[in-house]
Design an enzyme around this catalytic site. Sequence first.
Site, PDB file in Angstrom:
ATOM      1  CG  PHE A 161     -12.142  -0.299   3.258  1.00  0.00           C
ATOM      2  CD1 PHE A 161     -11.370  -0.920   4.226  1.00  0.00           C
ATOM      3  CD2 PHE A 161     -11.787  -0.451   1.928  1.00  0.00           C
ATOM      4  CE1 PHE A 161     -10.267  -1.688   3.882  1.00  0.00           C
ATOM      5  CE2 PHE A 161     -10.687  -1.217   1.572  1.00  0.00           C
ATOM      6  CZ  PHE A 161      -9.936  -1.844   2.559  1.00  0.00           C
ATOM      7  CE  LYS A 201      -9.693   3.371   7.867  1.00  0.00           C
ATOM      8  NZ  LYS A 201     -10.101   2.016   7.484  1.00  0.00           N
ATOM      9  CD  GLU A 213       1.665   0.330   6.866  1.00  0.00           C
ATOM     10  OE1 GLU A 213       1.455   0.557   5.665  1.00  0.00           O
ATOM     11  OE2 GLU A 213       1.183  -0.664   7.430  1.00  0.00           O
ATOM     12  CG  ASP A 214      -1.071   1.784   3.208  1.00  0.00           C
ATOM     13  OD1 ASP A 214      -0.771   1.375   4.359  1.00  0.00           O
ATOM     14  OD2 ASP A 214      -1.646   1.062   2.389  1.00  0.00           O
ATOM     15  CG  ASP A 241      -7.578  -0.200  10.213  1.00  0.00           C
ATOM     16  OD1 ASP A 241      -8.398   0.635  10.594  1.00  0.00           O
ATOM     17  OD2 ASP A 241      -7.906  -1.341   9.864  1.00  0.00           O
ATOM     18  NE  ARG A 245      -2.249  -2.649  -4.440  1.00  0.00           N
ATOM     19  CZ  ARG A 245      -2.223  -2.911  -3.134  1.00  0.00           C
ATOM     20  NH1 ARG A 245      -2.086  -1.953  -2.264  1.00  0.00           N
ATOM     21  NH2 ARG A 245      -2.333  -4.160  -2.705  1.00  0.00           N
ATOM     22  N   GLY A 269       0.766  -1.243   0.000  1.00  0.00           N
ATOM     23  CA  GLY A 269       0.000   0.000   0.000  1.00  0.00           C
ATOM     24  C   GLY A 269       0.799   1.296   0.000  1.00  0.00           C
TER      25      GLY A 269
HETATM   26  P1  IMP Z   1      -3.358  -2.472  10.512  1.00  0.00           P
HETATM   27  O1  IMP Z   1      -2.430  -3.642  10.634  1.00  0.00           O
HETATM   28  O2  IMP Z   1      -4.798  -2.853  10.803  1.00  0.00           O
HETATM   29  O3  IMP Z   1      -2.912  -1.227  11.265  1.00  0.00           O
HETATM   30  O4  IMP Z   1      -3.470  -2.066   9.005  1.00  0.00           O
HETATM   31  C1  IMP Z   1      -2.423  -1.812   8.259  1.00  0.00           C
HETATM   32  C2  IMP Z   1      -2.673  -2.176   6.810  1.00  0.00           C
HETATM   33  O5  IMP Z   1      -4.018  -2.532   6.526  1.00  0.00           O
HETATM   34  C3  IMP Z   1      -2.401  -0.989   5.960  1.00  0.00           C
HETATM   35  O6  IMP Z   1      -1.055  -0.928   5.606  1.00  0.00           O
HETATM   36  C4  IMP Z   1      -3.292  -1.236   4.762  1.00  0.00           C
HETATM   37  O7  IMP Z   1      -2.610  -2.021   3.828  1.00  0.00           O
HETATM   38  C5  IMP Z   1      -4.456  -1.993   5.307  1.00  0.00           C
HETATM   39  N1  IMP Z   1      -5.615  -1.091   5.546  1.00  0.00           N
HETATM   40  C6  IMP Z   1      -6.102  -0.645   6.729  1.00  0.00           C
HETATM   41  N2  IMP Z   1      -7.158   0.162   6.562  1.00  0.00           N
HETATM   42  C7  IMP Z   1      -7.340   0.255   5.232  1.00  0.00           C
HETATM   43  C8  IMP Z   1      -8.280   0.986   4.414  1.00  0.00           C
HETATM   44  O8  IMP Z   1      -9.162   1.751   4.857  1.00  0.00           O
HETATM   45  N3  IMP Z   1      -8.137   0.810   3.068  1.00  0.00           N
HETATM   46  C9  IMP Z   1      -7.189   0.014   2.505  1.00  0.00           C
HETATM   47  N4  IMP Z   1      -6.291  -0.666   3.237  1.00  0.00           N
HETATM   48  C10 IMP Z   1      -6.371  -0.550   4.582  1.00  0.00           C
HETATM   49 MG    MG Z   2      -0.136  -1.537   3.918  1.00  0.00          MG
END
Ligand code: IMP
Ligand code: MG
Length: 179
Positions: free
Chosen positions: A151, A130, A98-99, A102, A164, A43
């Site tokens: 999302f 988020k 990181e993108d 979450d 993307r 991402g």
């Molecule tokens: P985490 O491990 O839940 O913090 O999420 C990290 C990864 O989940 C990010 O690097 C994204 O690739 C993916 N992700 C989390 N939220 C979103 C979203 O709203 N859209 C797309 N990808 C997401």
């Molecule tokens: Mg990611």
Amino acid sequence: MHNDIEKVIYSEEQIKERVAEIGKQISEDYKGKELVLVSILRGSFVFLSDLIRNISIPCEIDFLSASSYGDRVTSSGKVVVNSFLSSDPKGKHLLLVEDILDSGFTLSRIIPLTKALGCESVKVAALLDKPERRKANVDLDYRGFTVNDYFLVGYGLDYADKYRNLPYIGALDPKIYTK
Ligand code: IMP
Ligand code: MG
């Protein structure tokens, strides 16, 4: 606007401005230091490519790949590291890119792995945050935008590996993932 997008959350112009500010800040903070930016694939590759062009000090880049989502809209909590760094960052300053932050599961898995490599420092930059959805505690050093619980897709972010390539960040129409 793409048909599957409910609304644009950040326009190309807004993203461009914010990425320039973050790049400028990183250039000041790491002046005189050996900086390696590590893009967490997939991402963050769009953010990384714009970010480095806004960094005015010498820097290296590296990549690692992690996944936890599959074709879903929430993290499974099981983070798989698919590939790791290709060069040794020992003695250098690592900045993870990181993108979106979450649940925090991805970064809370990656940060200890990179800290174990003998880097001078390990810090984190995320374009989107988020906070409402956080399950694992992660401290961000650079944050682009704080977002509500949509999302999001575009600017590198995907749903089932699509969207993307959109140049803006948009909220995906829930019809797409609830059908
Ligand atoms: P985490 O491990 O839940 O913090 O999420 C990290 C990864 O989940 C990010 O690097 C994204 O690739 C993916 N992700 C989390 N939220 C979103 C979203 O709203 N859209 C797309 N990808 C997401
Ligand atoms: Mg990611």
